[in-house]
Write a protein that holds these residues in place. Sequence first.
Motif, PDB file in Angstrom:
ATOM      1  N   LEU A 116       0.834  -1.219   0.000  1.00  0.00           N
ATOM      2  CA  LEU A 116       0.000   0.000   0.000  1.00  0.00           C
ATOM      3  C   LEU A 116       0.866   1.265   0.000  1.00  0.00           C
ATOM      4  CD1 LEU A 116      -2.864  -0.815   2.554  1.00  0.00           C
ATOM      5  CD2 LEU A 116      -3.053  -0.412   0.100  1.00  0.00           C
ATOM      6  N   PHE A 117       1.870   1.287   0.889  1.00  0.00           N
ATOM      7  CA  PHE A 117       2.705   2.492   0.983  1.00  0.00           C
ATOM      8  C   PHE A 117       3.579   2.676  -0.264  1.00  0.00           C
ATOM      9  CE2 PHE A 117       1.735   2.426   5.583  1.00  0.00           C
ATOM     10  CZ  PHE A 117       1.379   3.758   5.737  1.00  0.00           C
ATOM     11  N   SER A 118       4.062   1.570  -0.831  1.00  0.00           N
ATOM     12  CA  SER A 118       4.869   1.697  -2.056  1.00  0.00           C
ATOM     13  C   SER A 118       4.060   2.382  -3.144  1.00  0.00           C
ATOM     14  CB  SER A 118       5.304   0.320  -2.585  1.00  0.00           C
ATOM     15  OG  SER A 118       6.031  -0.355  -1.622  1.00  0.00           O
ATOM     16  N   LYS A 119       2.786   1.979  -3.227  1.00  0.00           N
ATOM     17  CA  LYS A 119       1.933   2.577  -4.261  1.00  0.00           C
ATOM     18  C   LYS A 119       1.736   4.071  -4.035  1.00  0.00           C
ATOM     19  CE  LYS A 119      -0.527  -1.549  -5.621  1.00  0.00           C
ATOM     20  NZ  LYS A 119      -1.499  -2.492  -5.045  1.00  0.00           N
ATOM     21  N   MET A 120       1.905   4.506  -2.767  1.00  0.00           N
ATOM     22  CA  MET A 120       1.762   5.933  -2.472  1.00  0.00           C
ATOM     23  C   MET A 120       3.120   6.634  -2.517  1.00  0.00           C
ATOM     24  SD  MET A 120      -0.924   5.524   0.666  1.00  0.00           S
ATOM     25  CE  MET A 120      -1.898   6.998   0.693  1.00  0.00           C
ATOM     26  N   GLY A 121       4.121   5.971  -3.019  1.00  0.00           N
ATOM     27  CA  GLY A 121       5.418   6.620  -3.244  1.00  0.00           C
ATOM     28  C   GLY A 121       6.379   6.562  -2.068  1.00  0.00           C
ATOM     29  N   PHE A 122       6.097   5.684  -1.071  1.00  0.00           N
ATOM     30  CA  PHE A 122       7.001   5.565   0.076  1.00  0.00           C
ATOM     31  C   PHE A 122       8.041   4.465  -0.182  1.00  0.00           C
ATOM     32  CE2 PHE A 122       3.496   7.817   1.847  1.00  0.00           C
ATOM     33  CZ  PHE A 122       3.924   8.450   3.007  1.00  0.00           C
ATOM     34  N   MET A 123       9.312   4.741   0.184  1.00  0.00           N
ATOM     35  CA  MET A 123      10.333   3.686   0.134  1.00  0.00           C
ATOM     36  C   MET A 123      10.099   2.749   1.314  1.00  0.00           C
ATOM     37  SD  MET A 123      14.004   5.495  -0.352  1.00  0.00           S
ATOM     38  CE  MET A 123      13.853   6.737   0.920  1.00  0.00           C
ATOM     39  N   VAL A 124      10.425   1.480   1.174  1.00  0.00           N
ATOM     40  CA  VAL A 124      10.362   0.552   2.319  1.00  0.00           C
ATOM     41  C   VAL A 124      11.800   0.303   2.782  1.00  0.00           C
ATOM     42  CG1 VAL A 124       9.663  -1.727   3.115  1.00  0.00           C
ATOM     43  CG2 VAL A 124       8.274  -0.526   1.408  1.00  0.00           C
ATOM     44  N   LEU A 125      12.093   0.693   4.028  1.00  0.00           N
ATOM     45  CA  LEU A 125      13.459   0.561   4.548  1.00  0.00           C
ATOM     46  C   LEU A 125      13.511  -0.457   5.682  1.00  0.00           C
ATOM     47  CD1 LEU A 125      14.511   4.331   4.801  1.00  0.00           C
ATOM     48  CD2 LEU A 125      14.865   2.750   2.898  1.00  0.00           C
ATOM     49  N   ASP A 126      14.723  -0.908   5.954  1.00  0.00           N
ATOM     50  CA  ASP A 126      14.962  -1.887   7.009  1.00  0.00           C
ATOM     51  C   ASP A 126      15.996  -1.271   7.953  1.00  0.00           C
ATOM     52  OD1 ASP A 126      14.560  -4.290   8.125  1.00  0.00           O
ATOM     53  OD2 ASP A 126      15.913  -5.406   6.806  1.00  0.00           O
ATOM     54  N   LYS A 197      20.614   9.826   5.530  1.00  0.00           N
ATOM     55  CA  LYS A 197      21.050   9.135   4.309  1.00  0.00           C
ATOM     56  C   LYS A 197      20.444   9.751   3.044  1.00  0.00           C
ATOM     57  CE  LYS A 197      21.782   4.627   2.313  1.00  0.00           C
ATOM     58  NZ  LYS A 197      21.654   3.185   2.451  1.00  0.00           N
ATOM     59  N   TYR A 198      19.131  10.078   3.097  1.00  0.00           N
ATOM     60  CA  TYR A 198      18.458  10.484   1.857  1.00  0.00           C
ATOM     61  C   TYR A 198      18.143  11.982   1.777  1.00  0.00           C
ATOM     62  CZ  TYR A 198      17.866   5.454   1.331  1.00  0.00           C
ATOM     63  OH  TYR A 198      18.099   4.105   1.220  1.00  0.00           O
ATOM     64  N   GLY A 199      18.166  12.698   2.918  1.00  0.00           N
ATOM     65  CA  GLY A 199      17.842  14.130   2.889  1.00  0.00           C
ATOM     66  C   GLY A 199      16.377  14.370   2.552  1.00  0.00           C
ATOM     67  N   ALA A 200      16.026  15.640   2.254  1.00  0.00           N
ATOM     68  CA  ALA A 200      14.633  15.982   1.937  1.00  0.00           C
ATOM     69  C   ALA A 200      14.523  16.314   0.444  1.00  0.00           C
ATOM     70  CB  ALA A 200      14.214  17.183   2.767  1.00  0.00           C
ATOM     71  N   PRO A 201      13.369  16.118  -0.190  1.00  0.00           N
ATOM     72  CA  PRO A 201      12.145  15.517   0.360  1.00  0.00           C
ATOM     73  C   PRO A 201      12.312  14.006   0.532  1.00  0.00           C
ATOM     74  CG  PRO A 201      11.866  15.971  -1.976  1.00  0.00           C
ATOM     75  CD  PRO A 201      13.224  16.484  -1.612  1.00  0.00           C
ATOM     76  N   LEU A 202      11.451  13.454   1.388  1.00  0.00           N
ATOM     77  CA  LEU A 202      11.632  12.047   1.753  1.00  0.00           C
ATOM     78  C   LEU A 202      10.289  11.408   2.091  1.00  0.00           C
ATOM     79  CD1 LEU A 202      13.548   9.714   2.735  1.00  0.00           C
ATOM     80  CD2 LEU A 202      13.669  10.902   4.918  1.00  0.00           C
ATOM     81  N   ARG A 203      10.100  10.208   1.612  1.00  0.00           N
ATOM     82  CA  ARG A 203       8.912   9.429   1.985  1.00  0.00           C
ATOM     83  C   ARG A 203       9.367   7.991   2.227  1.00  0.00           C
ATOM     84  NH1 ARG A 203       4.291  10.524  -2.459  1.00  0.00           N
ATOM     85  NH2 ARG A 203       5.876  11.878  -3.360  1.00  0.00           N
ATOM     86  N   CYS A 204       9.222   7.501   3.450  1.00  0.00           N
ATOM     87  CA  CYS A 204       9.630   6.112   3.693  1.00  0.00           C
ATOM     88  C   CYS A 204       8.792   5.458   4.792  1.00  0.00           C
ATOM     89  CB  CYS A 204      11.111   6.042   4.067  1.00  0.00           C
ATOM     90  SG  CYS A 204      11.524   6.839   5.617  1.00  0.00           S
ATOM     91  N   VAL A 205       8.730   4.145   4.744  1.00  0.00           N
ATOM     92  CA  VAL A 205       8.161   3.370   5.856  1.00  0.00           C
ATOM     93  C   VAL A 205       9.188   2.325   6.271  1.00  0.00           C
ATOM     94  CG1 VAL A 205       5.698   3.653   5.358  1.00  0.00           C
ATOM     95  CG2 VAL A 205       6.949   1.785   4.267  1.00  0.00           C
ATOM     96  N   VAL A 206       9.142   1.955   7.565  1.00  0.00           N
ATOM     97  CA  VAL A 206      10.110   0.991   8.107  1.00  0.00           C
ATOM     98  C   VAL A 206       9.373  -0.026   8.980  1.00  0.00           C
ATOM     99  CG1 VAL A 206      12.295   0.741   9.340  1.00  0.00           C
ATOM    100  CG2 VAL A 206      11.670   2.963   8.358  1.00  0.00           C
ATOM    101  N   PRO A 207       9.057  -1.195   8.443  1.00  0.00           N
ATOM    102  CA  PRO A 207       8.461  -2.214   9.312  1.00  0.00           C
ATOM    103  C   PRO A 207       9.565  -2.911  10.101  1.00  0.00           C
ATOM    104  CG  PRO A 207       8.600  -3.029   7.046  1.00  0.00           C
ATOM    105  CD  PRO A 207       9.229  -1.659   7.064  1.00  0.00           C
ATOM    106  N   GLY A 208       9.258  -3.410  11.295  1.00  0.00           N
ATOM    107  CA  GLY A 208      10.298  -4.149  12.005  1.00  0.00           C
ATOM    108  C   GLY A 208       9.936  -4.504  13.432  1.00  0.00           C
ATOM    109  N   ARG A 209      10.783  -5.359  13.992  1.00  0.00           N
ATOM    110  CA  ARG A 209      10.578  -5.833  15.363  1.00  0.00           C
ATOM    111  C   ARG A 209      11.127  -4.848  16.367  1.00  0.00           C
ATOM    112  NH1 ARG A 209      11.303 -12.180  16.477  1.00  0.00           N
ATOM    113  NH2 ARG A 209       9.130 -12.546  15.964  1.00  0.00           N
TER     114      ARG A 209
END
Length: 355
Positions: A116-126, A197-209
């Motif tokens: 869902l978030f990828s489709k909205m232009g968010f990077m998925v990070l770990d 790491k990426y500066g602005a503008p920025l869109r990301c999500v980070v799933p994790g434990r």
Amino acid sequence: MVNKLEQLKKEAIKKIKDIKDLDALQILEKKYLGRKGELTAILRGIANLNIDDKKKIGSLSNEIKNEIKENFLKIKNIIESKGTDDSFIDVSLPGPIMARGHIHPLSKMIDDLDDLFSKMGFMVLDGPELESDYYNFSALNIPADHPARDMQDTFYIDYKNQANRQTKKINTEQKKDAFDMVMRTHTSPMQVRAMQKYGAPLRCVVPGRVFRNEATDATHDTTFDQLEGLMIGENISLANLSAVLKEVLKRLFDEELEVRIRPGYFPFVEPGLEFDVACTICKGAKCPACKHTGWLEMIGAGMVHPEVLKYGGIDPDKYSGFAFGIGLTRLAMMKHKIDDIRLFNSGDMKFLEQF
Ligand code: DAH
């Protein structure tokens, strides 16, 4: 003589079939085909026959000899391969049932949200589960002596002693840093790492434990999953935050969820908000899963604090951003109507096989 031969063949084949071991087979083989065997004895008599009979009986006895030999060979093979001969496999038996694996409900939730978030232009990070005190707290505007640290009871790692044991040459400055390692208490440390790491503008999500020193109950566990979100740009506002979260929740749940937004305190956002979702398990009737309130705290969020932007190397006068942290495990509880968080990491097959 022909009769004698046929009789001998019949008898030999019948006996061969009953043989169960190689020793007995050898004895029988000698009895019929050996130099002093029965068939050989008959063949010797051929010499006294006239030419025509010689031919006839000769070829017949050769045929019979070969047939008996073949039977010996076949049984020998079966005994030697311990009965795995094809003719002994019952192909009509049903095959063994293969157990099929299941996608864990949390993995499914993470996959769906990544999508869902990828489709909205968010990077998925770990990010790392063993995190420095700096990224987990200090860079999120929670200094060492700040009472906000008490909000998250933490597993500190005795890294200094280990480092001392493993590395002899370690200077005082390194020792100080080395001690400051924690099992991350939330996914928020990735905010500053991503900004740097990426500066602005920025869109990301980070799933994790994430890990906390919790007394466990129906809604608390020492290990659970979050999904961090961060959006930074010019003129980003709370309206953008609200729109993104509502859209995601709508797509994630097939049913319309009732959401309540209220002020919340988190040192790394200003203003800070909490999104509560109406308990789908008791539908507001109050149960242990919602701590008898009818609502579940599901998402912490807010506008990224200017201090945090600065830690990330981003100019707070030019850029603004929102951040949120979704309690993934609680979200999965609401989606599948699971009333105890401890089931997720229990490894209980009766629980897992339902998905
Ligand atoms: N990290 C917070 C927690 O674990 C949740 C959170 C609150 C994340 C507000 C955020 C935020 O990004 O803006 O309790």
